[in-house]
Design an enzyme around this catalytic site. Sequence first.
Site, mmCIF file in Angstrom:
data_model
loop_
_atom_site.group_PDB
_atom_site.id
_atom_site.type_symbol
_atom_site.label_atom_id
_atom_site.label_comp_id
_atom_site.label_asym_id
_atom_site.label_seq_id
_atom_site.Cartn_x
_atom_site.Cartn_y
_atom_site.Cartn_z
ATOM 1 C CE LYS A 195 16.962 -44.083 -87.586
ATOM 2 N NZ LYS A 195 16.262 -44.235 -88.721
ATOM 3 N NE ARG A 197 16.782 -48.553 -88.213
ATOM 4 C CZ ARG A 197 16.870 -48.599 -87.026
ATOM 5 N NH1 ARG A 197 17.799 -49.486 -86.641
ATOM 6 N NH2 ARG A 197 16.276 -47.859 -86.091
ATOM 7 N N GLY A 218 10.464 -39.744 -88.186
ATOM 8 C CA GLY A 218 9.519 -40.000 -89.312
ATOM 9 C C GLY A 218 9.736 -39.172 -90.636
ATOM 10 C CG MET A 237 15.156 -39.346 -93.802
ATOM 11 S SD MET A 237 15.088 -38.826 -95.237
ATOM 12 C CE MET A 237 15.753 -37.073 -94.987
ATOM 13 N NE ARG A 267 15.160 -40.724 -81.618
ATOM 14 C CZ ARG A 267 14.227 -41.193 -82.733
ATOM 15 N NH1 ARG A 267 14.706 -40.843 -83.802
ATOM 16 N NH2 ARG A 267 13.130 -41.395 -82.675
ATOM 17 C CG HIS A 277 4.035 -38.490 -86.759
ATOM 18 N ND1 HIS A 277 3.386 -37.271 -87.246
ATOM 19 C CD2 HIS A 277 5.298 -38.423 -87.358
ATOM 20 C CE1 HIS A 277 3.989 -36.408 -87.956
ATOM 21 N NE2 HIS A 277 5.060 -36.783 -88.122
ATOM 22 N NE ARG A 293 9.742 5.009 -78.405
ATOM 23 C CZ ARG A 293 9.551 4.113 -79.263
ATOM 24 N NH1 ARG A 293 10.336 3.480 -79.768
ATOM 25 N NH2 ARG A 293 8.282 3.845 -79.195
ATOM 26 C CB SER A 304 18.408 2.397 -76.252
ATOM 27 O OG SER A 304 17.826 1.518 -76.400
ATOM 28 C CB THR A 345 17.847 -3.675 -83.589
ATOM 29 O OG1 THR A 345 16.962 -4.351 -82.666
ATOM 30 C CG2 THR A 345 19.205 -3.464 -82.892
ATOM 31 C CG ASP A 397 12.458 2.433 -86.657
ATOM 32 O OD1 ASP A 397 11.654 2.436 -87.727
ATOM 33 O OD2 ASP A 397 11.944 2.894 -85.584
ATOM 34 C CB CYS A 425 15.049 -1.153 -76.745
ATOM 35 S SG CYS A 425 14.998 0.223 -77.973
ATOM 36 C CE1 TYR A 468 18.937 -1.776 -72.556
ATOM 37 C CE2 TYR A 468 21.110 -0.638 -71.718
ATOM 38 C CZ TYR A 468 19.883 -0.547 -72.315
ATOM 39 O OH TYR A 468 19.049 0.732 -72.819
HETATM 40 P P1 ADP Z 1 12.647 -43.824 -87.771
HETATM 41 O O1 ADP Z 1 13.905 -42.925 -87.938
HETATM 42 O O2 ADP Z 1 11.590 -43.438 -88.192
HETATM 43 O O3 ADP Z 1 12.558 -44.147 -86.301
HETATM 44 P P2 ADP Z 1 13.833 -46.420 -87.925
HETATM 45 O O4 ADP Z 1 14.948 -46.627 -88.955
HETATM 46 O O5 ADP Z 1 14.369 -46.419 -86.580
HETATM 47 O O6 ADP Z 1 12.916 -45.183 -88.461
HETATM 48 O O7 ADP Z 1 12.729 -47.712 -88.068
HETATM 49 C C1 ADP Z 1 11.367 -47.890 -88.098
HETATM 50 C C2 ADP Z 1 11.408 -48.965 -87.156
HETATM 51 O O8 ADP Z 1 11.725 -50.055 -87.911
HETATM 52 C C3 ADP Z 1 11.875 -48.971 -85.663
HETATM 53 O O9 ADP Z 1 10.642 -49.196 -84.973
HETATM 54 C C4 ADP Z 1 12.655 -49.962 -85.629
HETATM 55 O O10 ADP Z 1 12.809 -50.470 -84.246
HETATM 56 C C5 ADP Z 1 12.221 -50.814 -86.649
HETATM 57 N N1 ADP Z 1 13.498 -51.539 -87.337
HETATM 58 C C6 ADP Z 1 14.412 -50.900 -88.127
HETATM 59 N N2 ADP Z 1 15.522 -51.706 -88.323
HETATM 60 C C7 ADP Z 1 15.221 -53.210 -87.735
HETATM 61 C C8 ADP Z 1 15.537 -54.417 -87.901
HETATM 62 N N3 ADP Z 1 16.917 -54.389 -88.534
HETATM 63 N N4 ADP Z 1 15.056 -55.340 -87.419
HETATM 64 C C9 ADP Z 1 13.925 -55.245 -86.648
HETATM 65 N N5 ADP Z 1 13.263 -53.959 -86.704
HETATM 66 C C10 ADP Z 1 13.893 -52.844 -87.112
HETATM 67 MG MG MG Z 2 13.849 -45.048 -85.099
HETATM 68 MG MG MG Z 3 12.128 3.107 -83.292
#
Ligand code: ADP
Ligand code: MG
Ligand code: MG
Length: 908
Positions: free
Chosen positions: A29, A100, A109, A111, A373, A491, A653, A799, A802, A804, A866, A886
């Site tokens: 990030k 973040r 999700g 962290m 990303r 999620h 075999r 052959s 792996t 056994d 095999c 193979y």
């Molecule tokens: P995750 O890794 O779970 O995607 P993020 O760190 O991306 O978590 O943040 C979760 C949400 O918070 C995201 O939808 C992001 O757009 C929002 N967010 C994070 N930082 C800011 C910011 N500085 N201003 C506005 N929204 C933010």
């Molecule tokens: Mg995010």
């Molecule tokens: Mg065998």
Amino acid sequence: MNSSHKYVYLFGSNRTEGAADMKNLLGGKGANLAEMCRLGITVPSGFTISTEACTAFTELGRDAVLALIHEQVRQGVAFVEQEMGKQFGNADDPLLLSVRSGARASMPGMMDTILNLGLNDDAVMGLARKANNERFAWDSYRRFIQMYGDVVMGLKPLSKEEHDPFEIIIEMLKDKRGVKLDTDLDAEDLKELVQRFKSLIRARIGRDFPTDPWEQLWGAVWAVFESWNNERAKVYRELNDIPASWGTAVNVQAMVFGNLGDSSGTGVAFTRDAGTGEDLFNGEFLVNAQGEDVVAGIRTPQQVSLVGSRRWAELALVHEDERRVHYPSLEELMPQIYQQLLHFETLLENHFKDMQDLEFTIQEGKLWMLQTRNGKRTGAAMVRIAMEMLKQGMVDEKTALQRVAPDRLNELLHPIFDPKALRAAPLIARGLPASPGAATGQIVFFADEAETWAKDGKAVILVRQETSPEDLRGMSVAKGILTARGGMTSHAAVVARGMGKCCVSGAGAVHVDLKARTMTVGDAVYHEGDWLSLNGSSGEVFEGKIATKDAELSGDFGTLMALTDKYKRLEIRANADTPADAKVAHNFGATGIGLCRTEHMFFEGERILAVREMILADNEAGRRKALAKLLPMQRGDFEGLFREMHELPVTIRLLDPPLHEFLPHDDANQRIMAAEMHVPLGKIKMRVEELHEFNPMMGHRGCRLGISYPEITEMQTRAVLEAALNVRALGVHVKAEIMVPLVGTVREFNAQAEVIRRTAATVFAERGETLDYALGTMIETPRAALVADSIGSCAEFFSFGTNDLTQMTLGFSRDDAGKFLPEYLKRGLYEHDPFRSIDQKGVGVLVQMAVEKGRSVRPGIETGVCGEHGGDPASVAFFHRIGLDYVSCSPYRVPIARLAAAQAALSD
Ligand code: ADP
Ligand code: MG
Ligand code: MG
């Protein structure tokens, strides 16, 4: 490291210290936020505390790290203050921050993020005055307390039946006010929420909510570092092979606000469709919302592009008039913002040359990018995107090949609902097609119970209101996931796509009652354990079980497979015991059968009777009589295999398992057998008793059987060669390979080779024609590997069995390892399950040594694998490196092995 070491990296419009290639240090990030700044994209300014600080935190503790980073963080905040023209902690016009987390690999999700940090009872007034919007200020404040209370102060539901305690308070207030949506609550309501939240925290945690912004900031930073080692992060790492040593970075960033009214909003978008791979830009957003609102599924999100919006409406059964008025796309609602977003998405996809998953926020008509990303996608999307980017000239062949994870091909190869069965199935609800595939299973409502049920061998469908990261393990064992709330980027949807698991999200008609353990749709009530079927490609939910059939493969899949052949060196064969298996394998591009386990043919129909007759026989004559009955059946099987494989090699075999496996062990079935075969029950019981072994896997099996009963080897050899001659007569250039199992010394091999050659001479004399066939052996005992040079001087091919070989080299019984292996893996005593992925440092060395020894006496000796490992990408790469000819794997893994072999060749 000391405090002069750099731990903090700035990003902003005036100065950016990080870049995309610094992911190890800044996390994905942080590195990409910096890269976006470098590309001139509008990103709120901030700084990243490096993963090195997290590692130091885990090793040295909080105080030591504070001393290392304190001054740099202070300077980082000063930088953001300067960029934004506001001051952190100034109650009149406060600078608010988000905190973040972000590890090297994206862990969605995993962290927790904290928004609006820096607010307190004074600052909220300043914010309201400055924005001239009281509702907005209090909404931001209540969100901050909610997130901080959960993530930093640890206020969570008390039990799994309880909903989020903050959400309960919100629901209660909404009920009291008689409103439905959180946006319907006014400033006074939000003030009340803040008071109630604070009291809840005081009551449950026994501490007041911190008012000092700096105390808030440090609390949040430590919480991110600590979250690297929370349960759900560990589970995710375990499932995705991410080492604990990487650590996470912390991103501290100026807030921008999507909750400032109707010209504001927040959303997520994909540069291509993450489900199908189609080159269509779309996403979801909500007006007047903040942060995770879209993902959390609190309101029905709107679509970003018009095309996407129309498609969504069709699936959600929303009429065009209603769509235009109530759920217009961003393209229609804010055309200028949409154009700018389109510009950024194109810029970013071209820059990273991969599909991007974007987060953005609109603050009063201005677009801010918050994340980019490489997007997670289904197996089908992986293939399509890679092949289309190749066609579009964005990536070259090698990159395109590397873009598809071999294991993910599984999803394309696996069955879909049988269309006939589907037409008859009762459709009970519709949701969004969040992750494609077909799933049938029994309803469970809790993730931990999904795990227990799955352990008992049950197919389960996990049904939830919405999922959260706590549900990860349960989601990973479920056949499919159904949620009542949440969009395509919820999620459940994101995680399911990542796992390649069938998921239907946001099925609004579904009501989940966790206490009663029921799911209601209209008048129908479904209980835990009831059968349900999901179509993740259409979003349909059906009552009951539905039959499935094989998937149909797209043109892109064929293109990818053709490309693998261009780059791979290893041949891929299949383990197939029947003509039907052989056909599947051949269609998937197997260039031979590496293992036909003849005993699998012994169980069908009347064959088992002949096999049992042979086992019960008192002498050789009796055995020969029974074997004569088996001969035509075996010959027929082999003819089928040879016909399917045409001119490709087929390795057969000789009988391998201990004979007692063919006899019933319980009284009831022994009685049935006695009646069927007209033999006394006592005789059967006695034979079972005689055949009993303490350790059958090391008992009377493999070539030891053929040595005790050469007539079995004779019959099987005859069946193979007669079948080969018969099929050759049809014009097929048959390549038969006969394989002796489980030898430990060359003398065992020679004893069997003598029987085979003698039988062959007899058959050829009878038929008046001859045929070339290969005669080789399995290398599956450590001794065989150690003396492979002496065995190789007589055997024409090796052959490696792996399974056994692993069992005997490690001294792990495959059938008993379940008792300790999970613990071993958890504690890192073994890195991987050695039965799944070859133990390269142990068993792998034996294989390599045996290959070298074999080649020293017979330079061109054919070598292959095999065991199960033949279909494991990491093992395939290893076998490529040590120069095998193979690998052979189950038919459905052939495409996976082909791709893995090509990728291995690319990394030479
Ligand atoms: P995750 O890794 O779970 O995607 P993020 O760190 O991306 O978590 O943040 C979760 C949400 O918070 C995201 O939808 C992001 O757009 C929002 N967010 C994070 N930082 C800011 C910011 N500085 N201003 C506005 N929204 C933010
Ligand atoms: Mg995010
Ligand atoms: Mg065998």
